[in-house]
Design an enzyme around this catalytic site. Structure first.
Site: not given
Ligand code: DGL
Length: 258
Positions: A11, A42, A73, A75, A178-180
């Site tokens: 995302s 997302y 991601c 999500t 979450c990869t962020h």
């Molecule tokens: N990087 C995403 C994940 O691993 C999503 C972050 C987002 O867009 O909310 O869930």
């Protein structure tokens, strides 16, 4: 041998944390990355929106003739239906199999609301057993704040507020689902100083590469990396340069539904 690129999508900038692991371990593989930075985050969106945006990114990568797609991601991985994975090339989601420290009695699952709603990480940890207290911790604002490059002290306040609401500050281990979140690891370490953090990026890359190896599809020419964003921000440019060097090519693109 297969010298086509590996497609990676997210995302936004979070998926770069998975692309970085792939690049470090397999520098000869070419990467075509797409991050939907214009529509990030997302994690608070409806299932319908997440599926439709993810379809657009998949179409984009398929048109680039990639040999595999990694959904970097959580999500997307845990929201899209099974048929999303049915393609002529392998589509690999984020792994649920990152090892959890044996001694950890309380494990916090840190993720976006959409990922937590799937309960997939909790079910997986329950299935592998162990007498553990599993805390599902939906973080509605953290990924978006990381994406916007929020100042670390403000980010720490936000993370502390959202994590403590679920009584998870003193967890023995925390799954970065979450990869962020790995982009804010230093902040999270300050907020949860007693906690061991688990990042599924490495296991995900291992699963993907095992698959390519078994089909004799590794690349044998030097890798070239291209990064597409639906909005190219200072932070996306900075991360790409830091992780992949000055030669990595960045382009801003528009997806169909924007
Ligand atoms: N990087 C995403 C994940 O691993 C999503 C972050 C987002 O867009 O909310 O869930």
């Amino acid at each position: 041998m297969d010298n086509r690129a590996i497609g990676i999508m997210d995302s936004g900038i979070g998926g770069l944390t998975v692309a970085e692991v792939l690049h470090e371990k397999y520098p000869q593989e070419s990467i075509i990355f797409i991050g939907d930075t214009a529509r990030n985050p997302y994690g608070n969106r409806t299932q319908k929106e997440i599926i439709s945006f993810s379809e657009e990114m998949k179409t984009f990568l398929l048109e680039k003739q990639v040999k595999m797609i990694i959904l970097a991601c959580n999500t997307i991985t845990f929201t899209v239906p099974k048929r999303y994975y049915e393609e002529n090339i392998p589509v690999i989601g984020m792994s649920l199999d990152a090892p959890c420290p044996e001694k950890a009695r309380t494990v916090a699952i840190l993720a976006t609301p959409a990922t937590i709603d799937s309960h997939r990480h909790k079910r997986r940890l329950q299935a592998v057993g162990g007498d553990r207290n599993l805390l599902e911790v939906p973080l509605p604002d953290l990924a978006g704040a990381i994406e916007r490059g929020m100042d670390p002290s403000e980010l720490a306040l936000l993370a502390e507020k959202e994590i403590s609401a679920y009584g998870a500050i003193h967890a023995d281990a925390a799954l970065l689902a979450c990869t962020h979140y790995p982009l804010a690891l230093n902040v999270l370490k300050k907020v949860m100083p007693e906690t061991t953090f688990i990042n599924p990026a490495e296991v995900t890359v291992d699963v993907a590469m095992k698959r390519l190896k078994s089909c004799h599809q590794l690349s044998e020419v030097p890798g070239k990396n291209i990064f597409y964003f639906t909005k190219t921000t200072d932070i996306s440019k900075h991360l790409v340069k830091n992780m992949f060097g000055d030669n990595a090519h960045i382009e801003t693109i528009s997806l169909i539904g924007e």
